[in-house]
Motif scaffolding. Structure first.
Motif, PDB file in Angstrom:
ATOM      1  N   UNK A   1       0.841  -1.188   0.000  1.00 51.08           N
ATOM      2  CA  UNK A   1       0.000   0.000   0.000  1.00 51.08           C
ATOM      3  C   UNK A   1       0.882   1.247   0.000  1.00 51.08           C
ATOM      4  N   UNK A   2       0.267   2.418   0.223  1.00 45.39           N
ATOM      5  CA  UNK A   2       1.023   3.667   0.203  1.00 45.39           C
ATOM      6  C   UNK A   2       0.632   4.548   1.373  1.00 45.39           C
ATOM      7  N   UNK A   3       1.546   5.406   1.794  1.00 48.59           N
ATOM      8  CA  UNK A   3       1.262   6.498   2.720  1.00 48.59           C
ATOM      9  C   UNK A   3       1.264   7.840   1.983  1.00 48.59           C
ATOM     10  N   UNK A   4       2.189   8.000   1.070  1.00 46.68           N
ATOM     11  CA  UNK A   4       2.407   9.300   0.449  1.00 46.68           C
ATOM     12  C   UNK A   4       1.999   9.366  -1.022  1.00 46.68           C
ATOM     13  N   UNK A   5       1.621   8.242  -1.602  1.00 41.83           N
ATOM     14  CA  UNK A   5       1.218   8.215  -2.994  1.00 41.83           C
ATOM     15  C   UNK A   5      -0.271   8.424  -3.183  1.00 41.83           C
ATOM     16  N   UNK A   6      -0.693   8.390  -4.446  1.00 35.01           N
ATOM     17  CA  UNK A   6      -2.090   8.636  -4.808  1.00 35.01           C
ATOM     18  C   UNK A   6      -2.987   7.460  -4.450  1.00 35.01           C
ATOM     19  N   UNK A   7      -2.503   6.254  -4.687  1.00 36.46           N
ATOM     20  CA  UNK A   7      -3.288   5.052  -4.416  1.00 36.46           C
ATOM     21  C   UNK A   7      -2.335   3.884  -4.175  1.00 36.46           C
ATOM     22  N   UNK A   8      -2.875   2.824  -3.581  1.00 38.47           N
ATOM     23  CA  UNK A   8      -2.015   1.681  -3.256  1.00 38.47           C
ATOM     24  C   UNK A   8      -1.351   1.083  -4.490  1.00 38.47           C
ATOM     25  N   UNK A   9      -2.027   1.145  -5.634  1.00 37.03           N
ATOM     26  CA  UNK A   9      -1.475   0.552  -6.851  1.00 37.03           C
ATOM     27  C   UNK A   9      -0.888   1.580  -7.801  1.00 37.03           C
ATOM     28  N   UNK A  10      -0.718   2.824  -7.333  1.00 33.98           N
ATOM     29  CA  UNK A  10      -0.133   3.865  -8.186  1.00 33.98           C
ATOM     30  C   UNK A  10       1.392   3.857  -8.031  1.00 33.98           C
ATOM     31  N   UNK A  11       2.047   4.763  -8.756  1.00 34.49           N
ATOM     32  CA  UNK A  11       3.505   4.884  -8.682  1.00 34.49           C
ATOM     33  C   UNK A  11       3.855   6.265  -8.171  1.00 34.49           C
ATOM     34  N   UNK A  12       4.180   6.334  -6.895  1.00 31.36           N
ATOM     35  CA  UNK A  12       4.587   7.575  -6.238  1.00 31.36           C
ATOM     36  C   UNK A  12       5.956   7.957  -6.788  1.00 31.36           C
ATOM     37  N   UNK A  13       6.088   9.167  -7.297  1.00 31.46           N
ATOM     38  CA  UNK A  13       7.292   9.544  -8.044  1.00 31.46           C
ATOM     39  C   UNK A  13       8.569   9.451  -7.216  1.00 31.46           C
ATOM     40  N   UNK A  14       8.561   9.981  -5.999  1.00 30.32           N
ATOM     41  CA  UNK A  14       9.797   9.933  -5.227  1.00 30.32           C
ATOM     42  C   UNK A  14      10.154   8.501  -4.840  1.00 30.32           C
ATOM     43  N   UNK A  15       9.140   7.683  -4.613  1.00 29.57           N
ATOM     44  CA  UNK A  15       9.419   6.273  -4.338  1.00 29.57           C
ATOM     45  C   UNK A  15      10.114   5.599  -5.512  1.00 29.57           C
ATOM     46  N   UNK A  16       9.658   5.894  -6.733  1.00 33.11           N
ATOM     47  CA  UNK A  16      10.294   5.324  -7.917  1.00 33.11           C
ATOM     48  C   UNK A  16      11.733   5.819  -8.034  1.00 33.11           C
ATOM     49  N   UNK A  17      11.948   7.084  -7.697  1.00 28.18           N
ATOM     50  CA  UNK A  17      13.311   7.620  -7.787  1.00 28.18           C
ATOM     51  C   UNK A  17      14.242   6.984  -6.758  1.00 28.18           C
ATOM     52  N   UNK A  18      13.726   6.648  -5.567  1.00 32.42           N
ATOM     53  CA  UNK A  18      14.559   5.935  -4.583  1.00 32.42           C
ATOM     54  C   UNK A  18      15.014   4.601  -5.161  1.00 32.42           C
ATOM     55  N   UNK A  19      14.141   3.936  -5.889  1.00 30.44           N
ATOM     56  CA  UNK A  19      14.526   2.658  -6.503  1.00 30.44           C
ATOM     57  C   UNK A  19      15.590   2.875  -7.577  1.00 30.44           C
ATOM     58  N   UNK A  20      15.463   3.937  -8.366  1.00 31.19           N
ATOM     59  CA  UNK A  20      16.445   4.234  -9.413  1.00 31.19           C
ATOM     60  C   UNK A  20      17.835   4.382  -8.815  1.00 31.19           C
ATOM     61  N   UNK A  21      17.968   5.247  -7.826  1.00 33.50           N
ATOM     62  CA  UNK A  21      19.288   5.490  -7.265  1.00 33.50           C
ATOM     63  C   UNK A  21      19.770   4.322  -6.399  1.00 33.50           C
ATOM     64  N   UNK A  22      18.851   3.717  -5.661  1.00 28.30           N
ATOM     65  CA  UNK A  22      19.248   2.644  -4.757  1.00 28.30           C
ATOM     66  C   UNK A  22      19.840   1.443  -5.468  1.00 28.30           C
ATOM     67  N   UNK A  23      19.184   0.991  -6.523  1.00 28.41           N
ATOM     68  CA  UNK A  23      19.693  -0.192  -7.228  1.00 28.41           C
ATOM     69  C   UNK A  23      20.931   0.137  -8.066  1.00 28.41           C
ATOM     70  N   UNK A  24      20.997   1.365  -8.588  1.00 24.20           N
ATOM     71  CA  UNK A  24      22.207   1.765  -9.312  1.00 24.20           C
ATOM     72  C   UNK A  24      23.415   1.742  -8.389  1.00 24.20           C
ATOM     73  N   UNK A  25      23.259   2.263  -7.178  1.00 25.91           N
ATOM     74  CA  UNK A  25      24.360   2.281  -6.230  1.00 25.91           C
ATOM     75  C   UNK A  25      24.699   0.878  -5.732  1.00 25.91           C
ATOM     76  N   UNK A  26      23.687   0.046  -5.543  1.00 25.23           N
ATOM     77  CA  UNK A  26      23.972  -1.323  -5.097  1.00 25.23           C
ATOM     78  C   UNK A  26      24.756  -2.089  -6.148  1.00 25.23           C
ATOM     79  N   UNK A  27      24.467  -1.843  -7.424  1.00 28.25           N
ATOM     80  CA  UNK A  27      25.260  -2.498  -8.463  1.00 28.25           C
ATOM     81  C   UNK A  27      26.695  -1.992  -8.431  1.00 28.25           C
TER      82      UNK A  27
END
Length: 256
Positions: A80-106
């Motif tokens: 679900x979500x706290x800060x996004x539009x809906x539980x099944x939506x894509x909260x922009x900052x959340x998506x950006x955390x994934x972008x940087x997080x996985x890039x750095x982990x690699x």
């Protein structure tokens, strides 16, 4: 009893990665402490990132904000979500955390699984930018949630903090991939995002009465908290991205 995890941990686990490089032998306490804390901390970071990839990242590369786990078994209870539009939506900052997080982990581990996940969530980020509604369509600066309806009264609202985080993540991806076709794609997107953030629309000028460098960030719209304002972490990641760009000749001289 339940426990939940969100995208922020993809940034927080960088502290474990950093600690794994810095931790030293326990000395006289070695017999009672972890015999190899460096390996343990890196394993903790790696396994957490794997769980995020498995449970937060959807098959199409978009992400869930919150995943709730059963602590005894590790089974997923809900998403679900706290800060996004809906539980099944894509909260922009959340998506950006994934972008940087996985890039750095690699970059830190060299594990191909993290590179593939980084590319997957970043490609989705770029796709979602094109698909935005209203005047936001095709802009490098995302709406606060990619699935939220566009509000013309406040231009979305947008979230410059998400753009800054994603720009930094894409520069890390370029560093990992180099001057390949894929690497060039992410470099181009990162530079264009930074240029958009530097435009008068989003970058405060010295004469403006504004609390931050970047304007038009969104903290938590569902709670009516910090909407269309400056945010300190937007400025932080923007400056980090600019600093990293300055050390990369291809970024520094892009389009020259």
């Amino acid at each position: 009893l339940q426990t939940d995890r969100d995208h922020y941990f993809m940034i927080n686990i960088q502290m474990l990665v950093w600690g794994a490089k810095k931790v030293q032998d326990w000395g006289v306490w070695s017999d009672t402490m972890d015999s190899d804390p460096s390996a343990t901390w890196l394993e903790m970071a790696t396994e957490h990132a794997r769980q995020v990839a498995a449970n937060h990242v959807r098959p199409d590369g978009s992400t869930y904000h919150i995943v709730e786990y059963q602590p005894d078994t590790g089974a997923v209870n809900a998403r679900y979500t706290y800060q996004g539009y809906a539980d099944n939506s894509t909260w922009a900052r959340g998506q950006s955390w994934a972008v940087i997080g996985f890039a750095q982990m690699y970059q830190e581990t060299g594990l191909p699984e993290f590179l593939e996940t980084a590319k997957k969530v970043t490609d989705k980020w770029l796709e979602l930018l094109v698909q935005q509604g209203g005047a936001a369509a095709g802009s490098w600066i995302p709406m606060w949630d990619f699935n939220a309806p566009y509000n013309p009264s406040n231009d979305g609202p947008r979230d410059t903090s998400a753009a800054a985080v994603a720009a930094l993540g894409m520069l890390h991806l370029y560093q990992a991939l180099g001057d390949t076709e894929c690497g060039q794609k992410y470099l181009c997107a990162a530079v264009n995002t930074l240029r958009a953030l530097a435009s008068p629309k989003y970058l405060a000028t010295p004469g403006e009465a504004h609390a931050g460098l970047l304007k038009h960030a969104t903290g938590n719209l569902p709670d009516d908290d910090k909407i269309d304002v400056g945010l300190v972490y937007a400025d932080y990641y923007y400056l980090e991205a600019l600093q990293l760009c300055s050390t990369i000749a291809a970024c520094r001289n892009y389009g020259a």
